[in-house]
Motif scaffolding. Structure first.
Motif, mmCIF file in Angstrom:
data_model
loop_
_atom_site.group_PDB
_atom_site.id
_atom_site.type_symbol
_atom_site.label_atom_id
_atom_site.label_comp_id
_atom_site.label_asym_id
_atom_site.label_seq_id
_atom_site.Cartn_x
_atom_site.Cartn_y
_atom_site.Cartn_z
ATOM 1 N N ASN A 27 31.636 37.960 32.948
ATOM 2 C CA ASN A 27 32.196 37.634 34.310
ATOM 3 C C ASN A 27 31.788 38.208 35.531
ATOM 4 N N PRO A 28 31.262 37.399 36.369
ATOM 5 C CA PRO A 28 30.826 38.115 37.625
ATOM 6 C C PRO A 28 31.620 38.202 38.628
ATOM 7 N N TYR A 29 32.795 37.892 38.522
ATOM 8 C CA TYR A 29 33.772 38.007 39.804
ATOM 9 C C TYR A 29 34.451 39.501 39.897
ATOM 10 N N GLU A 30 34.247 39.897 41.176
ATOM 11 C CA GLU A 30 34.603 41.180 41.628
ATOM 12 C C GLU A 30 36.122 41.145 41.614
ATOM 13 N N PRO A 70 31.257 39.813 48.503
ATOM 14 C CA PRO A 70 32.571 40.615 48.003
ATOM 15 C C PRO A 70 33.185 40.237 46.900
ATOM 16 N N ILE A 71 32.922 38.919 46.758
ATOM 17 C CA ILE A 71 33.738 38.198 45.531
ATOM 18 C C ILE A 71 33.015 37.904 44.313
ATOM 19 N N LEU A 72 31.744 38.134 44.526
ATOM 20 C CA LEU A 72 30.920 37.822 43.201
ATOM 21 C C LEU A 72 29.652 38.672 43.107
ATOM 22 N N LYS A 73 29.416 39.318 41.693
ATOM 23 C CA LYS A 73 28.439 40.322 41.438
ATOM 24 C C LYS A 73 27.293 39.116 41.479
ATOM 25 N N TYR A 115 25.909 30.477 37.119
ATOM 26 C CA TYR A 115 25.130 31.838 36.580
ATOM 27 C C TYR A 115 24.275 31.255 35.619
ATOM 28 N N LEU A 141 38.437 29.610 34.843
ATOM 29 C CA LEU A 141 39.111 31.077 34.174
ATOM 30 C C LEU A 141 40.541 30.888 34.630
ATOM 31 N N ARG A 143 39.454 30.153 39.856
ATOM 32 C CA ARG A 143 37.946 30.493 39.631
ATOM 33 C C ARG A 143 37.175 29.670 38.368
ATOM 34 N N TRP A 167 31.883 30.757 35.360
ATOM 35 C CA TRP A 167 30.391 31.280 35.856
ATOM 36 C C TRP A 167 29.492 30.380 35.351
#
Lengths: 271, 568, 168
Positions: A28-31, B232-235, B275, B389, B393, B396
C-alpha cells in the motif's frame, strides 16, 4: 585483452546502475499523515483553494474527486475544494440531464484556458496554474505552507428563501501591504446525486460534491482596497433556486492579490 | 539558463547538475577552440578543412475570422514558426546549434513555444571506436520502446536530451551506448534526470560468421528516471526503470524483428497513479520474394507510457516510443480518423501484402501493377478491476490483467486495398478503397464508434515534356461525426521549378445543412535545388495530424500561408 | 534555457562560426553517422562509395507519396543512367519503427534495385540538414555534394540526370 577489460567494466557499471536505479514500492503506497492545522474562526491559517474542473461525462473525473476527498482527509479544513462543471463533458444529454454549468464557471474555464479534464487550479488564477491530477497533492502541500496575513470571516443565513452573506476581510499585519486585491464569492452545493461516467461505466446515483451553483461576483472578481487597520465588508444575497437544497449550500470566498495569486480562502456552511 | 534548483532530496545529484553546468561551458569553449584551430589550419589541403552546413525553414500563416467555419482571428494577425540549423564539422569534431523562433506559435502547436532561443546546441567527437556528444542530442534504443528522443516539427515535438551521450564500438559487431540527461520541454527542461544504457551485438560480425546466411542481432537496454517525491498523500517511486530486450533475425527475404519491454511501478498522470508494472511486446515478421512482399505484426501492451515527468501530458517529455500498429495513410480523407497508440493498454495485429503483377501479363498490363492489401485491428486488453481500499482510495494496482489477454472492446480497425498502375506512357493512376472504424467513445470519451468507407482516385497525366497535370478525387462516407466528405484536387506542375494546386474539401453530408461547407485551398510553389518557397490561401478544416501514431489537433483556420525552406 | 536571453557568448559563437565559414568553406562530404542495413546491421555512412563514380542519395519514406514517385521514376531510367554514367542510387528510408518493417517488402515488390538503408531516428537526415522528404543529393566521384534538390514533381528526374551527366 584490453577490449575485454573495457567491456567488463561497462557491464559491471550497467549492472550497478540496474540494481540501484529502481525504487520498488511494495504494498500500500498511501501515506497516513494528517495535517489539519487549527480551525479557529478568523485567524490567519492559510486555507488552500482547489478549483476542480470536471464534468459528468468525463470518465476520469471521479478519480480526481476521490483524490480531493483524500486531500480533505489529510488537510481537513485547510483545503477548500470547489467543483466547476464546464466544457464538452458537462453538456446535458438524456442520460446526463442535470445542468451544472454556470456563467461564472464557463467564463473562468475560458479565462484559464482549460481544455483537458480533470484539471485542478491551485495557487493562482493564471493559465499556467492548471494542473493534471498527478500534481494536485504536491501543489496543495506547497501552497498550504505559503503564509498569509489575510483573514476572511463569513457570516451567512437564510431569510425569506434568500441566502444573505457577509464577508469581512482584514489584514492581520497591516504593515504588510496587500495590493491589487480582488474578491471572488461562489455558492456551492454538496451531495447532489445524478449520473456520472466513471472509468467507462455509467453511475446513475453518483454523489457530486462542492458543485459551484452560483457566482456572486463575476469570474474577474470584485476589486477592493484594504487600507491599514480597516476592514473590507462585502454583502452578497441570492435567492435560492428551486433546484438547490438549502441545507446543502455553503459559501466560498477567496481573494487574489498581485499576479492573480490566491492568497486566502474561506468556507462557510449555511445554517 | 535553466534553473537548477538544488533541493534537499536532490542531494545525490548536486554533483551531476553542477557538472552539467560546467559541461556547458566546456562545450562552448571547445567549439570555439575547434573553430579557431580550423581557421589556423585553413591553408592545409582540402580534406583537412572544416566545413559548414545547415538549413532553415519558415512557416507563417495569417489567421482571419471566418464566421462560417468558426475559425478564429489571431490577435497577432500573423503567426510564425521558424528555425535554422548550423553545423560545423572539422575532421572528427562536429559542433552545431539550432536557433528557433516562434513569434507567436502557429495554432495547433502549444503556445508554450512562444519566444525565441537556441534550445539545441552540441559538440560531438566521433572516431571509429568512440563517439561522445555533450550538449543536446537525440537517441533511440531499439525500436524506441525503452527510449526515444526525437523531433518532429510538424507535430511540435522535440524531446531532445541535454546532457552527455557516449557510444562505444569495442569490437566489430558490438555497439554500446550510455547517456545521462534531462529532456527538453519547450524552451526549458523537464524535471526528471534520465540515465540510459544500451548494448547491441550483431552475432555474425562479432563472431566472424560471414559464411552463415542467417543474420542475428541481439540487443538490450535499461533506462531509469529520477524525479523527487513531494507528494503528501502517496509514496512515489523516485527512480523508475524500464528495460527492454530485442531480437532481429534475417535470412534472405525473411525477417523477424521483436522487442519486449518491462517497466516497474510508475504512477503518473497518464495512468492515474497506477502502481502496477508495465509490459509490452511488439513483433513484426516480413517476407519478400520476387515481386511479392508481406508484413504481419502483433503488439500487446499494458501501462507502458514513460515520460521524464510523472505529471507530463499531451506530447510533452515522452521518453519512449510505442508506434501505432495501423498503417500511416497518405491522403487526407483516409487519414481523417487516425489512430494513436493507447499507452495504458491495447492489443493489436496488422497484415500487409504487396504484390506487383509483372508487365506484359494479362492483369499487369503493359507496365505492371502494384497491389497493396492492408488490415489492422486494435482491441482493449482484458482487465478485471480491483476493489477499492475504502470509499475514496482506489487499489494502487487498479486492475489485474494477464499477459497477451485481449478485451472485448474494438478500438480501431481498418482494411484497405490500393492499386498503383501506369496506364500508358503518359498516364499514371492510383486507386484505393478503405474501411475504417475508430472508437472515439473509448479513446476520446465521446461520439461513439465512427465507421467510414473511403475511396481515393489519383491520376497523373504527362501533357508534354516536364508538364504534368494531377487530378485527385476522394470520397468519405460515414453516418457519424460530420457525415460525408468529398475532396477534389488539381495540380499542375512544370518541372523542375513550379507547381500550382487547387484543393476543395466539401462536407456535403453534414447533417446540419448550415455546416455543409467548402474548405478550399489554393497553393503555388517554386523550387530551385534545395531552396523552396510555397504560398497558399484558403480554409483549413479542424482535424488531427498524426505522424508515427503521435497526433496533434489543428483548429479550423482561414488565411494566407507561406513556407520557405533551404538547405545549404 | 535561452529563451529571450542571448548571452554574449552565443553571439560570439555565432560570429565565430560565420567567420570560420568565410575562411575555409569547402564542399560538404558525407558525414559519418550510423544507419541500418536492410538486414539490421549497423553501417557507417562514411563508407558509402561508388568507386569514384557519382552517387545519388535520396531521402524518402514509404508513407511519402512524392518520394515514392521520385524513386519509381528513377527506377524506370536506372539501367540507362548506370550504363551512361555509372551512377549509383542510394535510398535512405526515414521510416521509423512504425513502418520500418514495410521497407524491405515494399522495395522488393516495387522491383527497385537501389542500395536501401534505414535511418529510423533521423540521425543521417539531421547530419545532412534535410528538413523535409523527398530530398535528393548528388555527390561527385570524390564524395562531395555538388547538387541537391528538395521535393519532387513529375519530370524532376530529368534535371537530376542532366546534373549527373555534368559531373563526367
Amino acid at each position: 585483452m584490453k577490449t575485454n577489460t573495457i567491456l567488463l567494466t561497462i557491464l559491471i557499471a550497467l549492472l550497478g546502475i540496474g540494481f540501484n536505479a529502481c525504487d520498488k514500492i511494495e504494498g500500500n503506497p498511501y501515506e497516513t499523515i494528517q495535517d489539519t492545522g487549527t480551525t479557529i474562526d478568523g485567524d490567519t491559517v492559510k486555507r488552500v483553494l482547489l478549483i476542480e474542473f470536471t464534468g459528468h461525462r468525463c470518465t476520469n473525473c471521479p478519480q480526481a474527486h476521490q483524490q480531493l476527498q483524500i486531500l480533505s482527509e489529510t488537510y481537513g479544513e485547510r483545503i477548500i475544494p470547489i467543483a466547476i462543471h464546464s466544457g464538452y463533458y458537462s453538456d446535458t444529454t438524456t442520460t446526463y440531464p442535470t445542468n451544472y454549468t454556470t456563467p461564472f464557471g464557463d467564463n473562468l474555464t475560458t479565462l484559464l484556458n482549460i481544455d483537458l479534464y480533470p484539471r485542478g487550479v491551485v495557487g493562482s488564477l493564471n493559465k499556467d496554474a492548471q494542473k493534471p491530477l498527478a500534481e494536485w497533492a504536491e501543489a496543495v502541500a506547497i501552497e498550504k505552507d505559503i503564509p498569509t496575513t489575510m483573514a476572511i470571516n463569513i457570516e451567512s443565513s437564510i431569510e425569506n428563501n434568500t441566502v444573505i452573506s457577509k464577508a469581512t476581510i482584514t489584514n492581520t499585519k497591516p504593515e504588510i501591504a496587500l495590493n491589487d486585491l480582488k474578491l471572488y464569492a461562489v455558492l456551492v452545493e454538496d451531495s447532489v446525486v445524478s449520473a456520472q461516467l466513471n472509468n467507462g461505466q455509467l453511475i446513475t446515483d453518483y454523489v457530486h460534491n462542492h458543485v459551484v451553483r452560483h457566482g456572486f461576483t463575476s469570474h474577474l472578481g470584485e476589486p477592493f482596497v484594504l487600507n491599514s487597520e480597516s476592514k473590507f465588508i462585502y454583502n452578497f444575497p441570492v435567492a435560492i433556486h428551486s433546484s438547490w437544497r438549502a441545507k446543502k449550500l455553503s459559501v466560498v470566498v477567496f481573494v487574489t492579490s498581485e499576479e492573480n495569486k490566491i492568497i486566502q480562502a474561506a468556507y462557510k456552511h449555511i445554517e | 539558463m535553466a534553473n537548477y534548483i538544488v533541493k534537499s532530496n536532490l542531494r545525490p545529484f548536486i554533483f551531476l547538475t553542477h557538472s552539467l553546468k560546467i559541461m556547458r561551458k566546456i562545450v562552448y569553449s571547445l567549439a570555439l577552440v575547434s573553430i579557431a584551430f580550423s581557421s589556423l589550419f585553413s591553408q592545409e589541403e582540402d580534406e583537412k578543412k572544416g566545413h559548414f552546413s545547415g538549413n532553415f525553414q519558415i512557416d507563417a500563416q495569417t489567421y482571419m475570422e471566418d464566421t462560417i467555419t468558426g475559425a478564429d482571428k489571431a490577435p497577432e494577425i500573423m503567426l510564425m514558426n521558424s528555425y535554422a540549423n548550423l553545423r560545423y564539422t572539422y575532421g572528427k569534431l562536429t559542433a552545431g546549434l539550432r536557433f528557433e523562433s516562434y513569434l507567436n506559435t502557429l495554432q495547433g502547436i502549444s503556445n508554450a513555444y512562444d519566444g525565441t532561443g537556441i534550445p539545441y546546441k552540441f559538440f560531438n567527437y566521433k572516431s571509429d571506436e568512440l563517439e561522445f556528444t555533450v550538449g543536446n542530442f537525440y537517441e533511440q534504443f531499439g525500436s524506441g520502446m525503452s527510449l526515444r528522443a526525437y523531433e518532429d516539427k510538424t507535430l511540435g515535438i522535440d524531446n531532445a536530451f541535454e546532457g552527455v551521450l557516449v557510444r562505444h564500438n569495442p569490437h566489430k559487431g558490438i555497439y554500446l551506448k550510455g547517456l545521462v540527461g534531462k529532456q527538453r520541454l519547450f524552451f526549458d527542461l523537464g524535471p526528471g534526470i534520465v540515465r540510459g544504457a544500451d548494448a547491441e551485438i550483431q552475432l555474425n560480425e562479432a563472431f566472424k560468421l560471414d559464411s552463415v546466411e542467417t543474420q542475428i542481432t541481439l540487443g538490450g537496454s535499461f533506462v531509469s528516471r529520477y524525479q523527487a517525491d513531494r507528494n503528501p498523500i502517496l509514496k512515489l517511486p523516485e527512480n523508475v526503470a524500464i528495460m527492454a530486450t530485442r531480437l532481429s533475425v534475417q535470412r534472405g527475404g525473411f525477417s523477424i524483428v521483436s522487442e519486449y519491454g518491462y517497466k516497474i511501478n510508475d504512477p503518473s498522470a497518464d495512468n492515474l497513479n497506477n502502481y502496477q508494472p508495465g509490459q509490452a511486446i511488439m513483433s513484426d515478421i516480413s517476407f519478400t520474394k520476387g515481386t511479392f512482399g508481406m508484413v504481419v505484426g502483433g503488439k500487446w501492451l499494458n501501462n507502458m507510457s514513460f515520460r521524464s515527468s510523472r505529471s507530463a501530458q499531451n506530447n510533452d517529455l515522452m521518453l519512449n516510443y510505442l508506434p501505432a500498429i495501423s498503417k500511416n495513410h497518405i491522403y487526407s480523407l483516409p487519414a481523417m480518423y487516425p489512430y494513436a497508440t493507447q499507452l495504458n493498454g491495447e492489443a493489436g495485429i496488422k497484415a500487409e501484402i504487396f504484390y506487383r503483377l509483372k508487365p506484359k501479363t494479362l492483369l499487369g498490363g503493359k507496365y505492371g501493377t502494384l497491389i497493396t492489401l492492408n488490415y489492422s485491428r486494435v482491441q482493449t486488453i482484458d482487465t478485471t478491476n480491483l476493489p477499492m481500499l475504502d470509499s475514496i482510495r482506489p487499489h494502487w494496482n487498479r486492475y489485474e490483467t494477464s499477459f497477451l489477454s485481449i478485451g472485448d472492446e474494438r478500438l480501431y480497425e481498418d482494411i484497405s486495398i490500393d492499386i498503383q498502375k501506369k496506364l500508358s506512357k503518359r498516364v499514371k493512376s492510383f486507386f484505393s478503397l478503405q474501411y475504417s472504424a475508430y472508437n472515439r467513445q473509448y479513446i476520446e470519451g465521446k461520439d461513439g464508434m465512427i465507421e467510414a468507407f473511403i475511396f481515393v482516385g489519383d491520376m497523373t497525366f504527362s501533357l508534354k515534356p516536364k508538364h504534368a497535370l494531377r487530378a485527385e478525387l476522394q470520397f468519405l462516407s460515414t453516418k457519424q461525426d460530420y457525415g460525408d466528405w468529398v475532396t477534389a484536387a488539381l495540380e499542375y506542375t512544370v518541372s523542375p521549378h513550379w507547381f500550382v494546386a487547387l484543393v476543395d474539401q466539401y462536407n456535403f453530408g453534414n447533417s446540419d445543412s448550415d455546416k455543409q461547407l467548402h474548405y478550399y485551398m489554393v497553393r503555388t510553389g517554386y523550387t530551385k535545388g534545395a531552396n523552396r518557397i510555397q504560398i497558399g490561401y484558403g480554409r483549413q478544416r479542424q482535424g488531427v495530424i498524426c505522424i508515427g501514431g503521435v497526433c496533434r489537433m489543428v483548429p479550423a483556420s482561414t488565411g494566407f500561408n507561406i513556407s520557405i525552406s533551404s538547405t545549404f | 534555457m535561452f529563451k529571450s536571453k542571448q548571452p554574449a557568448m552565443y553571439k560570439f559563437l555565432f560570429i565565430s562560426l560565420i567567420s570560420a565559414l568565410a575562411l575555409n568553406l569547402t564542399a560538404q562530404n558525407i558525414p559519418s553517422v550510423e544507419i541500418k542495413t536492410m538486414s539490421g546491421k549497423t553501417f557507417n555512412t562514411a563508407d558509402l562509395t561508388n568507386n569514384g563514380k557519382p552517387i545519388v542519395i535520396s531521402f524518402w519514406a514509404t508513407w511519402c507519396k512524392p518520394c515514392v514517385k521520385e524513386l519509381s521514376a528513377i527506377h524506370e531510367n536506372y539501367i540507362d543512367w548506370q550504363e551512361e554514367t555509372g551512377v549509383k542510387v542510394i535510398a535512405i528510408s526515414t521510416d521509423d519503427s512504425r513502418s520500418m518493417s514495410r521497407v524491405a517488402p515494399y522495395v522488393n515488390s516495387k522491383g527497385w534495385d537501389f542500395e536501401v538503408y534505414c535511418d529510423p531516428n533521423g540521425e543521417f537526415k539531421r547530419a545532412m540538414n534535410v528538413a523535409n522528404v523527398p530530398h535528393t543529393f548528388l555527390l561527385d566521384g570524390n564524395g562531395k555534394i555538388v547538387w541537391q534538390h528538395t521535393s519532387y514533381i513529375d519530370g524532376d528526374e530529368e534535371e537530376l540526370f542532366e546534373k549527373i551527366k555534368e559531373i563526367k
